[in-house]
Design a protein around this motif. Sequence first.
Motif, mmCIF file in Angstrom:
data_model
loop_
_atom_site.group_PDB
_atom_site.id
_atom_site.type_symbol
_atom_site.label_atom_id
_atom_site.label_comp_id
_atom_site.label_asym_id
_atom_site.label_seq_id
_atom_site.Cartn_x
_atom_site.Cartn_y
_atom_site.Cartn_z
ATOM 1 N N LYS A 83 5.930 -1.276 2.183
ATOM 2 C CA LYS A 83 5.022 -2.195 1.485
ATOM 3 C C LYS A 83 4.955 -3.518 2.252
ATOM 4 C CE LYS A 83 5.797 -0.320 -3.156
ATOM 5 N NZ LYS A 83 6.112 -0.643 -4.571
ATOM 6 N N GLY A 100 2.345 -4.135 -1.353
ATOM 7 C CA GLY A 100 1.622 -2.870 -1.249
ATOM 8 C C GLY A 100 1.370 -2.524 0.204
ATOM 9 N N GLY A 130 0.109 -0.809 -4.719
ATOM 10 C CA GLY A 130 0.867 -2.030 -4.896
ATOM 11 C C GLY A 130 1.545 -2.169 -6.243
#
Length: 651
Positions: A342, A362, A368
Amino acid sequence: MSLPLCLVAPAAAQTPQAAQFGAREAVQQISLSPDGNHVAVIQPDGGPGATLMIADLVEGGAMKGILHSSGKPDRLSECHWASNSRIVCDIFMIQQDSVKLAFTRMVSLNLDGSDLKVLTASNTPRSLGVAQSGGAIIDWGPEGANGSLVMTREFIPEQTTGTHLASSREGLGVELIDATSLRRKTLEQPKTSAVDYISDGHGNVRVMGLRPERTSGYSGDIINYHYRLPGSRDWKELGALDVGGGMPKGFNPYAVDSTANVVYGFDRIDGRRALYSVALDGTLKRSLVLSHPQVDVDSLIRIGRQERVVGASYATDKRQVEFFDPELQRLRIALSKALPGKPLVTFVDSNADESKLLMFAGSDNDPGTYYLYDKASRKLEEVLTSRPRLAGVALANVKPVEFPAADGTRIPGYLTLPAGSDGRNLPAIVMPHGGPEARDEWGFDWLAQFFAARGFAVLQPNFRGSSGYGDAWFQKNGYQSWRTAIGDVNDGGRWLVGQGIGRADQLAILGWSYGGYAALQSSVLDPDLFKAIVAIAPVTDLETLREESRGYVNFPQVDARIGHGDHVREGSPARNAKRIKAPVLLFHGDQDLNVGIGESRLMAGKLREAGGSVDFVEFDGLDHYLDDGTARTTMLARADQFLRTSLKLKP
């Protein structure tokens, strides 16, 4: 010509993926209370509505809805905390008069949903008009003030005949308002030409923008900015910003740092946007803060109740962030390591002393998650996921790519291939972005991901005419320079085929807004390239687009943006419908303020007159963004079915 209204897709067109990807983000907007104990979240329902939810982070995150908007016409756009117990929300709506007009109104309410009040100043029977803007929060009250906010107000003059009580004040001013009692104090007297006020994070207005009207009543091209010395009420000249028709020219102020006594803003250097600071001590000393040799610096990063400037960012093949705050830079690096996979980490909000940070993380194949980070305990806790409907769905990777245009220019873009695919001989879609003053970036894109999940390769080109790459790349914009822009889009389709990624007989194009224009105009330029066209809320006639703005104050800027000459006729798909061979599917909302639905109705009519194949889906009560989960599900299902039929693919 009367065109049929279609709102419901046939049952055969519905797929599980259409509902999963068509559902709107579960977090439309989120903010953290000053004490860090609650979050306020705007969550959508299945249709166009949304609910303001309050989550108690101390008591395990249980959520309670306290305010609902139907979406037709009232829409919750954003909510923030005036205090630990009082929330203020902005409500957006569209009303039809002689022209469609957008209105906003600000309300406040308690944490439990009680004591709802309208913050926006109300009209009187003597008012000579109605304020479209309900005001914008530019700061919170001075230190020590609990639950007050600094807010702009559009003052409307009143009829004075027969009364001594009427007000003649007119224009945009600034007020200090108590969010509970509604007591109001004027901080800045209204000025008819005022369009912008910037506070310093401590309740002091330090910068003002004045935009004189033309004699016709339309907005002028120049915004003259002024500033104040610390502790002074006198205005001094800061500079002028030219916003007439193209890229802004001049210094565009964004945020005041009262500690450094500077204003941060953007200006151009070597044909690209860069971040500068200008001293507000009378010297106007100008310092370059951040620039990049290939792309525009396009975003200022601010945090906390005082909107403290902590960094800036730009997008190369991926979004890059540079923090001026060393602590946040170290924290971002640490959090990126703690959240592998992420890399897109953003600080969304903080509590009053910045000891707790609300953040988002995300990636391209991860929609996310929102987290709360406690600096003291170094504890990171999940708050909400962005798209819970996609939990467990295998999402595709997005790869930055370049392809050659006909003149040899390398065009950047993003390629999304179906998860698990070998990337060969696939049905393929070129998906140009909207704007055209915009660009695509690396990250999660629900449209591209949906079609990848349905087996398509998707190419998103940042054609010449896109913003973010400097003035030379932008050219005259995607309308006046349409041949270059659309040529780049078409070259993206040829590249997909030439690389063996896509098949020539299964190549389609899909776009939204300007992207819809590009999808249609691509076949005007090369009728044989794409075998199916999907256009969502598209511009179809440049002269019609010009006329749609005639009743609004920004008409001169729109007029200059479109320009005059042969390109208006040659660059309008509706005027060249006879050249379009591929079947076309159109979607449009009838409350669209960006591109009137008449443009799609015109396009459908012209295609039918030319003997073309066209389907047209109108959405009742929706605007340019089709912000409705049911409508988006219908759109995805219909588009998928249309492409499979047109390209002769299996259902």
